[in-house]
Design a protein around this motif. Sequence first.
Motif, PDB file in Angstrom:
ATOM      1  N   ALA A 320       0.850  -1.198   0.000  1.00 10.31           N
ATOM      2  CA  ALA A 320       0.000   0.000   0.000  1.00 10.31           C
ATOM      3  C   ALA A 320       0.884   1.246   0.000  1.00 10.31           C
ATOM      4  O   ALA A 320       0.870   2.022   0.938  1.00 10.31           O
ATOM      5  CB  ALA A 320      -0.923  -0.002   1.219  1.00 10.31           C
ATOM      6  N   PRO A 321       1.680   1.404  -1.080  1.00 12.31           N
ATOM      7  CA  PRO A 321       2.674   2.487  -1.091  1.00 12.31           C
ATOM      8  C   PRO A 321       2.067   3.875  -0.888  1.00 12.31           C
ATOM      9  O   PRO A 321       2.642   4.701  -0.172  1.00 12.31           O
ATOM     10  CB  PRO A 321       3.333   2.349  -2.466  1.00 12.31           C
ATOM     11  CG  PRO A 321       2.449   1.462  -3.277  1.00 12.31           C
ATOM     12  CD  PRO A 321       1.700   0.608  -2.315  1.00 12.31           C
ATOM     13  N   GLU A 322       0.877   4.134  -1.478  1.00  9.48           N
ATOM     14  CA  GLU A 322       0.283   5.475  -1.332  1.00  9.48           C
ATOM     15  C   GLU A 322       0.046   5.790   0.139  1.00  9.48           C
ATOM     16  O   GLU A 322       0.338   6.896   0.604  1.00  9.48           O
ATOM     17  CB  GLU A 322      -1.037   5.583  -2.096  1.00  9.48           C
ATOM     18  CG  GLU A 322      -0.919   5.377  -3.604  1.00  9.48           C
ATOM     19  CD  GLU A 322      -0.809   3.911  -3.992  1.00  9.48           C
ATOM     20  OE1 GLU A 322      -0.922   3.026  -3.102  1.00  9.48           O
ATOM     21  OE2 GLU A 322      -0.560   3.640  -5.193  1.00  9.48           O
ATOM     22  N   ARG A 323      -0.483   4.817   0.857  1.00  9.34           N
ATOM     23  CA  ARG A 323      -0.772   5.070   2.274  1.00  9.34           C
ATOM     24  C   ARG A 323       0.506   5.276   3.073  1.00  9.34           C
ATOM     25  O   ARG A 323       0.564   6.114   3.983  1.00  9.34           O
ATOM     26  CB  ARG A 323      -1.593   3.924   2.876  1.00  9.34           C
ATOM     27  CG  ARG A 323      -3.019   3.923   2.398  1.00  9.34           C
ATOM     28  CD  ARG A 323      -3.896   2.972   3.177  1.00  9.34           C
ATOM     29  NE  ARG A 323      -5.281   3.211   2.778  1.00  9.34           N
ATOM     30  CZ  ARG A 323      -6.333   3.116   3.606  1.00  9.34           C
ATOM     31  NH1 ARG A 323      -6.169   2.767   4.865  1.00  9.34           N
ATOM     32  NH2 ARG A 323      -7.554   3.364   3.172  1.00  9.34           N
ATOM     33  N   HIS A 324       1.548   4.523   2.740  1.00 11.48           N
ATOM     34  CA  HIS A 324       2.815   4.695   3.463  1.00 11.48           C
ATOM     35  C   HIS A 324       3.394   6.083   3.192  1.00 11.48           C
ATOM     36  O   HIS A 324       3.873   6.764   4.099  1.00 11.48           O
ATOM     37  CB  HIS A 324       3.803   3.597   3.069  1.00 11.48           C
ATOM     38  CG  HIS A 324       3.492   2.262   3.664  1.00 11.48           C
ATOM     39  ND1 HIS A 324       2.398   1.503   3.274  1.00 11.48           N
ATOM     40  CD2 HIS A 324       4.115   1.536   4.645  1.00 11.48           C
ATOM     41  CE1 HIS A 324       2.376   0.371   3.986  1.00 11.48           C
ATOM     42  NE2 HIS A 324       3.404   0.360   4.811  1.00 11.48           N
ATOM     43  N   LEU A 325       3.315   6.517   1.921  1.00 11.01           N
ATOM     44  CA  LEU A 325       3.843   7.842   1.568  1.00 11.01           C
ATOM     45  C   LEU A 325       3.005   8.945   2.232  1.00 11.01           C
ATOM     46  O   LEU A 325       3.532   9.922   2.754  1.00 11.01           O
ATOM     47  CB  LEU A 325       3.834   8.000   0.046  1.00 11.01           C
ATOM     48  CG  LEU A 325       4.893   8.906  -0.573  1.00 11.01           C
ATOM     49  CD1 LEU A 325       6.297   8.527  -0.118  1.00 11.01           C
ATOM     50  CD2 LEU A 325       4.814   8.838  -2.108  1.00 11.01           C
ATOM     51  N   GLU A 326       1.695   8.735   2.238  1.00 10.23           N
ATOM     52  CA  GLU A 326       0.799   9.732   2.849  1.00 10.23           C
ATOM     53  C   GLU A 326       1.129   9.919   4.325  1.00 10.23           C
ATOM     54  O   GLU A 326       1.196  11.050   4.823  1.00 10.23           O
ATOM     55  CB  GLU A 326      -0.659   9.257   2.681  1.00 10.23           C
ATOM     56  CG  GLU A 326      -1.691  10.192   3.291  1.00 10.23           C
ATOM     57  CD  GLU A 326      -3.095   9.585   3.266  1.00 10.23           C
ATOM     58  OE1 GLU A 326      -3.267   8.459   2.732  1.00 10.23           O
ATOM     59  OE2 GLU A 326      -4.018  10.251   3.805  1.00 10.23           O
ATOM     60  N   THR A 327       1.391   8.807   5.024  1.00 12.73           N
ATOM     61  CA  THR A 327       1.677   8.937   6.455  1.00 12.73           C
ATOM     62  C   THR A 327       3.036   9.602   6.671  1.00 12.73           C
ATOM     63  O   THR A 327       3.205  10.383   7.605  1.00 12.73           O
ATOM     64  CB  THR A 327       1.652   7.563   7.156  1.00 12.73           C
ATOM     65  OG1 THR A 327       2.562   6.683   6.493  1.00 12.73           O
ATOM     66  CG2 THR A 327       0.257   6.976   7.123  1.00 12.73           C
ATOM     67  N   ALA A 328       4.001   9.296   5.775  1.00 14.88           N
ATOM     68  CA  ALA A 328       5.311   9.962   5.891  1.00 14.88           C
ATOM     69  C   ALA A 328       5.132  11.471   5.763  1.00 14.88           C
ATOM     70  O   ALA A 328       5.719  12.247   6.528  1.00 14.88           O
ATOM     71  CB  ALA A 328       6.258   9.443   4.819  1.00 14.88           C
ATOM     72  N   GLU A 329       4.284  11.881   4.821  1.00 13.79           N
ATOM     73  CA  GLU A 329       4.058  13.312   4.620  1.00 13.79           C
ATOM     74  C   GLU A 329       3.416  13.927   5.859  1.00 13.79           C
ATOM     75  O   GLU A 329       3.822  14.999   6.320  1.00 13.79           O
ATOM     76  CB  GLU A 329       3.177  13.533   3.390  1.00 13.79           C
ATOM     77  CG  GLU A 329       2.992  14.999   3.058  1.00 13.79           C
ATOM     78  CD  GLU A 329       2.207  15.208   1.772  1.00 13.79           C
ATOM     79  OE1 GLU A 329       1.525  14.257   1.311  1.00 13.79           O
ATOM     80  OE2 GLU A 329       2.262  16.336   1.241  1.00 13.79           O
ATOM     81  N   ILE A 330       2.431  13.237   6.425  1.00 13.58           N
ATOM     82  CA  ILE A 330       1.781  13.749   7.635  1.00 13.58           C
ATOM     83  C   ILE A 330       2.814  13.917   8.746  1.00 13.58           C
ATOM     84  O   ILE A 330       2.769  14.872   9.522  1.00 13.58           O
ATOM     85  CB  ILE A 330       0.646  12.810   8.086  1.00 13.58           C
ATOM     86  CG1 ILE A 330      -0.492  12.826   7.063  1.00 13.58           C
ATOM     87  CG2 ILE A 330       0.136  13.200   9.471  1.00 13.58           C
ATOM     88  CD1 ILE A 330      -1.572  11.799   7.308  1.00 13.58           C
ATOM     89  N   LEU A 331       3.794  13.007   8.789  1.00 12.96           N
ATOM     90  CA  LEU A 331       4.814  13.067   9.840  1.00 12.96           C
ATOM     91  C   LEU A 331       5.937  14.035   9.491  1.00 12.96           C
ATOM     92  O   LEU A 331       6.942  14.109  10.197  1.00 12.96           O
ATOM     93  CB  LEU A 331       5.374  11.669  10.116  1.00 12.96           C
ATOM     94  CG  LEU A 331       4.395  10.698  10.792  1.00 12.96           C
ATOM     95  CD1 LEU A 331       4.981   9.295  10.855  1.00 12.96           C
ATOM     96  CD2 LEU A 331       4.026  11.196  12.202  1.00 12.96           C
ATOM     97  N   GLY A 332       5.788  14.782   8.398  1.00 13.05           N
ATOM     98  CA  GLY A 332       6.727  15.867   8.132  1.00 13.05           C
ATOM     99  C   GLY A 332       7.676  15.676   6.977  1.00 13.05           C
ATOM    100  O   GLY A 332       8.484  16.561   6.686  1.00 13.05           O
ATOM    101  N   ALA A 333       7.599  14.531   6.296  1.00 16.65           N
ATOM    102  CA  ALA A 333       8.508  14.315   5.169  1.00 16.65           C
ATOM    103  C   ALA A 333       8.069  15.185   3.979  1.00 16.65           C
ATOM    104  O   ALA A 333       6.882  15.424   3.782  1.00 16.65           O
ATOM    105  CB  ALA A 333       8.485  12.846   4.763  1.00 16.65           C
TER     106      ALA A 333
END
Lengths: 411, 411
Positions: A320-333
């Motif tokens: 689920a790459p989109e969800r992993h990337l989305e959470t990274a962004e929420i965490l500041g990436a």
Amino acid sequence: MAVSNIRYGAGVTKEDLQNMGAKNVCLMTDKNLSQLPPIQIVMDSLVKNGINFKVYDNVRVEPTDRSFMDAIEFAKKGAFDAYVAVGGGSTMDTCKAANLYASSPHSDFLDYVNAPIGKGKPVSVPLKPLIAGTGSETTGVAIFDYEHLKVKTGIASRAIKPTLGLVDPLHTLHMPDRVVANSGFDVLCHALESYTALPYHLRSPCPSNPISRPAYQGSNPISDIWAVHALRIVAKYLKRAVRNPDDLEARSNMHLASAFAGIGFGNAGVHLCHGMSYPISGLVKTYKAKDYNVDHPLVPHGLSVVLTSPAVFTFTAQMAPERHLETAEILGADTRTARISDAGPVLADTLRKFLFDLDVDDGLSAIGYCKSDIPALVKGTLPQERVTKLAPRPQSEEDLSALFEASMKLY
Amino acid sequence: MAVSNIRYGAGVTKEDLQNMGAKNVCLMTDKNLSQLPPIQIVMDSLVKNGINFKVYDNVRVEPTDRSFMDAIEFAKKGAFDAYVAVGGGSTMDTCKAANLYASSPHSDFLDYVNAPIGKGKPVSVPLKPLIAGTGSETTGVAIFDYEHLKVKTGIASRAIKPTLGLVDPLHTLHMPDRVVANSGFDVLCHALESYTALPYHLRSPCPSNPISRPAYQGSNPISDIWAVHALRIVAKYLKRAVRNPDDLEARSNMHLASAFAGIGFGNAGVHLCHGMSYPISGLVKTYKAKDYNVDHPLVPHGLSVVLTSPAVFTFTAQMAPERHLETAEILGADTRTARISDAGPVLADTLRKFLFDLDVDDGLSAIGYCKSDIPALVKGTLPQERVTKLAPRPQSEEDLSALFEASMKLY
């Protein structure tokens, strides 16, 4: 799916108990908290209102089957008609178990314990009202260390979900910084794992009867809302809450995030970080966490969960790459230039930085584990099917070994 | 706060009813739906599994005290041990009332009706399980027209909340476009009103006993999450759902948005759009809505609610301008250059455009009202304190007159 009845920023009242018809109340807490204002407030209110109650303050931080049994015995003898649990997850889980087995006195302890370790029977007996404030007030799960197998397991049933959850941020002002940090890491992983868990419609087998559905059903449109929202709060407030005990705004928001993430993972479930955390804390040798006033070696739950998170999400991202990337962004990436195929490493790096900024021990090696412990850690993870099967990507024993090895050092 | 137990995309099963110990089931629906697949599916399942049931298909679209009584009589005679309601809000609300009064046979009808029209007594009797799919499956509210006063009022208690809510998007494929549009407007206003409702800690008086708390508690950190999320779905999918009956993605998402907004407003409450809508539909003269196959004049609930929304939010914006501007942006307004002091007009214009795009009647005048009706409309709003008191800004009779007058024409 259900969530607990939650009241925000209010203490337990005599009316709550009277409305539940309570005349003989069991008040559960742990030794440390029993000396602090939150428990005093509850006791004063009960005394002032002439409600009979007995205090059980023998809750073990990170409970075991033995500590559960002790609380269950107390509950059976007391013949209570309501329970009030004041403390963190350990107190709440102990109280859920005490309520369950006192309400089902002829059950063997293993009857309700999760399979394959226990029989995982559905709960059909009526339980007594339980008012919980706060830690696991939103879930139907109670976790303990099963000592002779040296594994953590638990009881999971909607039936043990508290009747009323009290989310009172003032309780959090007494928490030392490591307790805030580790509790926050648990919230972080609750959100990340439930958001990336196997989608509910892919979970198998599908039980023919809804009563046999697991408490953890896989990610779904409702749990997703809670996971993402809790994650946003963690990103905004966790560091502030850890660093400044007087930051009521930050600590209040983290307390809410804990309840929000609980509603989400309490229905969706968690997966590898939690499944692997149980042997990490269960097999603890000599590590004693700073800020935890206990008489035994202890890897706090939140720490045991978060240490493997960079490895775990690198492993699961491909599903689920989109969800992993989305959470990274929420965490500041900054994910504007990130490739979807890098979702795992991007999230992992974001988590490492987050943990480094909060002075987290540098991996499993820093809490006393070495390569030769990996087989035992893997063996302790295998029985955690209830959660490991919710991982979006199936994992072999070799995969688990690799995940533990990759978690020995973080930075 | 509690939400219903919600299952997504699943039909009622014999196991659900057997788990509830049901042997004699009351199946409620309305005349139109009783001919359509959703109800057939439920009946086939009950027949196939030899579960005794009686069908009540006499539910009135926009129920009245008389239609409630008729259903209550049916329920009392049937001595049912479980209820299944298949339909929209009217069916669900009728079934909640039937379950309540059949479970409390010696109560007068007005005992549980909201004050000041009824006595608003708290519900202390145990009710039978109610499986609801779908329309008001997430709330403890049942609304009806009190005929001799010609006002809409209702019953509001957590006790009448369905045991299990089924959110099955396939049910929505049979809805004609005006039914989809008006249902969507109700969702839109549920979200906007609950998000802008008086914050829970400002609600007064504070009852000394939690059991006396109103079902509608004011906006709060949990209801806010549902309101905003539902609003985003409405912005993205409502137009698609109205325009294309086969757009399962859009209709599924709107169906979820309805449940999400319901969880939010079911705890936070609604305010002026709903408070003013009750006389608008209660005093209907000859208007018959397109796509509604009923034998009486009818202003569909969602339409009666949305027609005053531009005026209402222009009026309330000054109390929470940021939230009003935020919702306008979610609904598609470009707020980058908007001044916070223009939050009301900006949201109102956004709503007008939204309604115009969906061919909504041009205000109260288009559904048969004129200036001389305003005093009666105001008079019919005054008893709706349960919701009007949740408006962020208090309103005089003059304010209400002005709001009705401003709603006569929209474009």
